[in-house]
Scaffold this active site. Sequence first.
Site: not given
Length: 571
Positions: A108, A382, A402, A421, A453-454, A473-474
């Site tokens: 990340r 993404t 992102n 991000e 983050s998701s 998909g955020g």
Amino acid sequence: MSRSRNGVAVRPARYGFFFLALLICICAWALPASAQPELTQSGIATAHPLATRAGEEILAAGGNAFDAAVAISAALAVVEPYASGLGGGGFWLLHEAETGRQVLIDGREVAPAAATRDMYLDAQGKPQAGLSVSGPLAAGIPGEPAALAHLAKNYGRLPLATSLAPAIRYAEQGIEVSRGIGMGLMFRAEAARNSPAFSAIYMPGGKPVEAGATLRFRDLARTLRKLAADGHDGFYRGSVARRMVTGVQAAGGIWTRDDLAAYKVVEREPIRVQYRDATLVMAPPPSSGGVVIGDSLNILRAWDLGKLQSVERKHLTVEAMRRAYRDRAMYLGDPAFVSMPIERLLNPWYADGQRTSIRLDRATPSDDLPGIAPAAGGGTNTTHFSVLDKAGNRVAGTLSINTWFGAVFIPPGTGVILNNEMDDFSAKAGTPNSFELLGADANAIAPGKRMLSSMSPSFIESPRGVAILGTPGGSRIISMVLLSALAWMDGADAREMVSLKRYHHQYYPDVVVHEEGAFTVEEKTGLEARGHKLELSPRSFGNMQVVTWDRKTGRVDAASDPRGGGEVTVY
Ligand code: DON
């Protein structure tokens, strides 16, 4: 009974067959599931045919799933430049068949050392959204190059240079302008004008490149070659690092050479949650995926969902999402900076408590839950891929810069599109970000901190077999993985998992966003009667990639989301 070995007839002892059968049973039971002998195929699912082919090429060259993951990630950086890349980061969830070891490689991005908590607020304390979305100030220090070097060095069989070769070839030979590139430019053309190096490739003559044209990435190929030749340092030190920092600073960014030199990947223990007869292996913080999916499943486990009417099932799933996403907003952030009550959040007793406020006949307004008040979205930028090799090694990788084309900024001479991000931090407590996600102090900006983050690369393991899954998909990534995991545990196959119509609730805004077809007329009426606000998404969401292995038949299956242009291979 006799069989032939090297032409010599072998007659087992009288009880030989019985003992042999017993031994096979014991071994089959004792071996890690994926090491069982019936796995004879590999499977790859990615969001782009050329990325799938890069993975195939590397497996055929003697690489394992980890080498293939390096090749696929790097290829995606070239062929889906709007979605992920060397200027971004990601999470690679690994399963090593030989040892049964499972680990999350956290690549990340981190906030640069000069980042401050209020860096995106104006003098009146109001968030200046644009600053965390476009241009170099929006970019965290990238983690993907470090993760690729780490994967190759510690888990792969082939040299990094071999696994990067397909990506370098694609960058040099060029790729055709795809629908994704066209879409990304439609959304980000304005911002692109501020980066001459970006515009030179994607907006020649000031206009977005046209579908069908060929794009060549000479600078990016050179950067990839540096990474191939010098590994980690080829990106984080030396000429590439110098060019990046010079470019960032000249355009008002705050990166330093020290920020790049200090970047490190982190190996993390995955989160494991038991649901019925399955174990879900998921990403821990700084991804919120594992905690939110685990929390949701713990809430849902009290009901036999299969026996309920579908409207009740969907109502309860929404209520579980609402509560679990609230916890995300409240508690989660980078474990190096915040202490998080993860054990409590994943404890069945905690879910028992959350369940007490759920009513079968009525939606709970999010405002009625204790906690922070305001702040949903998602696209197909993404990217996610899933790989399984014949030895049983697995990778679920979700990678990102992102939003479309990230910060829409390329430091001159590098070919690297920087991420945005920094927008995944909570710029101000209670103020929603690009995905309308709320955050609190746990996800406030701090130097060297990873933004929450998701991204949710996941494995599901059960007596039925194994599923390797994930999606972009955020904020909706988490609910998409949850719905597909529930579907697989109910018997769905890979194709059904990726095609499933999706619905989503993330605490705030207090609406159920859904795709066309996610609810029948009856379900809609039933949900609305309970007080849910339904909102039809103008766009479909997600681009899920799934590989499954059926333990009984040995069959490997792979499926790519019909919403995207991905490709799968099983051989
Ligand atoms: O890490 C995250 O949660 C986001 N940066 C992911 C962004 C994303 O999935 C955008 N795609 N639609």
